[in-house]
Design a protein around this motif. Structure first.
Motif, short mmCIF file in Angstrom:
data_model
loop_
_atom_site.label_atom_id
_atom_site.label_comp_id
_atom_site.label_asym_id
_atom_site.label_seq_id
_atom_site.Cartn_x
_atom_site.Cartn_y
_atom_site.Cartn_z
N THR A 44 -0.27 9.43 2.82
CA THR A 44 -0.92 8.97 4.05
C THR A 44 -0.78 7.45 4.20
OG1 THR A 44 -2.51 10.80 3.94
CG2 THR A 44 -3.10 8.92 5.33
N LEU A 45 -1.09 6.72 3.12
CA LEU A 45 -0.98 5.25 3.18
C LEU A 45 0.46 4.82 3.41
CD1 LEU A 45 -3.36 3.74 0.45
CD2 LEU A 45 -3.86 4.43 2.79
N MET A 46 1.39 5.43 2.70
CA MET A 46 2.80 5.02 2.83
C MET A 46 3.36 5.32 4.22
SD MET A 46 4.62 5.60 -0.87
CE MET A 46 4.28 7.34 -1.06
N THR A 47 2.85 6.37 4.84
CA THR A 47 3.29 6.69 6.21
C THR A 47 2.72 5.68 7.20
OG1 THR A 47 3.31 9.03 5.58
CG2 THR A 47 3.49 8.55 7.92
N ILE A 48 1.44 5.31 7.03
CA ILE A 48 0.83 4.29 7.89
C ILE A 48 1.60 2.97 7.77
CG2 ILE A 48 -1.24 2.86 8.23
CD1 ILE A 48 -2.89 5.33 7.29
N ILE A 79 -0.76 -4.91 9.11
CA ILE A 79 -1.12 -3.91 8.11
C ILE A 79 -0.38 -4.24 6.82
CG2 ILE A 79 -1.02 -1.47 7.44
CD1 ILE A 79 -1.26 -0.70 10.33
N ALA A 80 -1.12 -4.45 5.73
CA ALA A 80 -0.49 -4.73 4.43
C ALA A 80 -0.95 -3.69 3.42
CB ALA A 80 -0.88 -6.13 3.96
N GLN A 81 -0.01 -3.23 2.59
CA GLN A 81 -0.34 -2.24 1.56
C GLN A 81 -0.23 -2.84 0.17
OE1 GLN A 81 1.58 1.58 1.83
NE2 GLN A 81 0.71 2.28 -0.10
N VAL A 82 -1.23 -2.51 -0.65
CA VAL A 82 -1.20 -2.85 -2.08
C VAL A 82 -0.89 -1.55 -2.81
CG1 VAL A 82 -2.49 -3.78 -4.02
CG2 VAL A 82 -2.91 -4.67 -1.72
N ILE A 156 -5.78 -5.13 8.52
CA ILE A 156 -6.22 -4.00 7.70
C ILE A 156 -5.41 -3.97 6.40
CG2 ILE A 156 -4.71 -2.42 9.01
CD1 ILE A 156 -6.85 -0.23 8.46
N LEU A 157 -6.13 -3.82 5.29
CA LEU A 157 -5.52 -3.78 3.96
C LEU A 157 -5.58 -2.36 3.44
CD1 LEU A 157 -4.35 -5.79 1.79
CD2 LEU A 157 -6.66 -5.82 0.80
N LEU A 158 -4.42 -1.80 3.08
CA LEU A 158 -4.34 -0.46 2.49
C LEU A 158 -4.27 -0.62 0.98
CD1 LEU A 158 -1.56 1.08 4.80
CD2 LEU A 158 -4.00 0.86 5.27
N LEU A 159 -5.27 -0.08 0.28
CA LEU A 159 -5.34 -0.21 -1.18
C LEU A 159 -5.14 1.16 -1.82
CD1 LEU A 159 -8.47 -2.53 -1.45
CD2 LEU A 159 -6.16 -3.15 -2.14
N ASP A 160 -4.13 1.27 -2.68
CA ASP A 160 -3.82 2.55 -3.32
C ASP A 160 -4.17 2.47 -4.80
OD1 ASP A 160 -2.91 5.06 -3.91
OD2 ASP A 160 -0.88 4.77 -3.17
N GLU A 161 -5.26 3.10 -5.17
CA GLU A 161 -5.73 3.19 -6.57
C GLU A 161 -5.86 1.81 -7.24
OE1 GLU A 161 -6.79 5.92 -7.63
OE2 GLU A 161 -5.64 7.59 -6.79
N PRO A 162 -6.67 0.91 -6.68
CA PRO A 162 -6.78 -0.43 -7.29
C PRO A 162 -7.41 -0.45 -8.68
CG PRO A 162 -8.38 -0.18 -5.51
CD PRO A 162 -7.46 1.01 -5.44
N SER A 163 -8.17 0.60 -9.04
CA SER A 163 -8.83 0.58 -10.36
C SER A 163 -8.02 1.29 -11.45
CB SER A 163 -10.22 1.23 -10.27
OG SER A 163 -10.12 2.64 -10.26
N LEU A 164 -6.87 1.83 -11.09
CA LEU A 164 -6.08 2.65 -12.01
C LEU A 164 -5.71 1.89 -13.29
CD1 LEU A 164 -4.80 5.55 -11.98
CD2 LEU A 164 -2.68 4.45 -11.33
N GLY A 165 -6.09 2.43 -14.42
CA GLY A 165 -5.70 1.85 -15.71
C GLY A 165 -6.47 0.63 -16.14
N LEU A 166 -7.54 0.28 -15.41
CA LEU A 166 -8.30 -0.92 -15.76
C LEU A 166 -9.57 -0.57 -16.54
CD1 LEU A 166 -8.14 -2.98 -12.42
CD2 LEU A 166 -6.58 -3.06 -14.37
#
Length: 235
Positions: A44-48, A79-82, A156-166
């Motif tokens: 969904t995020l990558m399509t946006i 629109i920026a994606q992390v 708008i900032l798209l954040l994909d799993e920012p806590s992963l592995g932390l």
């Protein structure tokens, strides 16, 4: 409405990954998308953000249809994606990574102002600005990935799993920073496995299962929802 996704279908080869997604994000909100691995959240995020083309449906930034734009054009519209897994440029310095984040911004004064703001959010990045990104800790790399996204001065900032592995203490810090970013005027669409932390941070949430949205509500109501608690919050 700042962002509207209407009846979005996405295929990977012959496999349909998204089956008619509808979601909305209002100006100033934090909205989270919850779901198990493979539910379609990252798609969904990558399509946006223009990285995956939709088969059908529309994506609108206010009244502008963006679903057929290239990824760099989507960034230039705000629109920026992390991405998941940070994906910093490890052989470049922290400063060079940040400079790359501002590639769509022609206003040099705005870039300097944004950089000053980012260094107040992430003082550690200023301390390490001449250091190679690949030598940073996981938490510092996540800070850099978010900071690089902010350099594009997004609406708008798209954040994909920012806590992963932390580590848990770093997760708390990253989520507090996301709150500060939102309070400064940046709208946030957040994909996150840590459902409890995401719902405590967000204003509203959507729950995805196998490429469909099955539930949407205010975040506080989702936290109390028995089905959500059982599936994502450990009972």
């Amino acid at each position: 409405m700042l962002l509207t996704v209407k009846d979005l279908y996405v295929n990977y080869g012959n496999v349909e990954a998204l089956h008619g997604i509808n979601l909305e994000v209002e100006d100033g909100e934090i909205v989270t998308i919850l779901g198990a691995n493979g539910a379609g959240k990252s798609t969904t995020l990558m399509t946006i953000s223009g990285l995956v083309p939709p088969v059908k449906g529309g994506i609108f930034l206010r009244d502008l249809e963006i679903s057929r734009l290239q990824a760099h054009e989507v960034v230039s519209h705000g629109i920026a994606q992390v991405p998941e897994g940070r994906r910093v440029f490890s052989t470049l310095t922290v400063q060079e990574n940040l400079d790359l984040g501002a590639f769509t911004i022609s206003d040099k004064d705005l870039t300097k102002k944004t950089l000053r703001w980012i260094f107040t959010l992430f003082p550690r990045l200023e301390e390490r600005k001449e250091q190679l990104a690949g030598t940073l800790s996981g938490g510092e790399q996540q800070m850099l990935a978010i900071a690089r996204g902010l350099m594009a001065n997004p609406k708008i900032l798209l954040l994909d799993e920012p806590s992963l592995g932390l580590a848990p203490i770093l997760v708390k810090s990253i989520f507090e920073t996301i709150r500060q970013i939102n309070e400064s005027g940046v709208t946030v669409l957040l994909v996150e496995q840590n459902a409890r932390a995401a719902l405590k941070l967000a204003h509203r949430g959507y729950v995805m299962e196998v490429g469909r949205i099955v539930l949407e509500d205010r975040a506080d109501k989702l936290l109390k929802n028995p089905e959500v608690r059982k599936a994502y919050l450990g009972g």
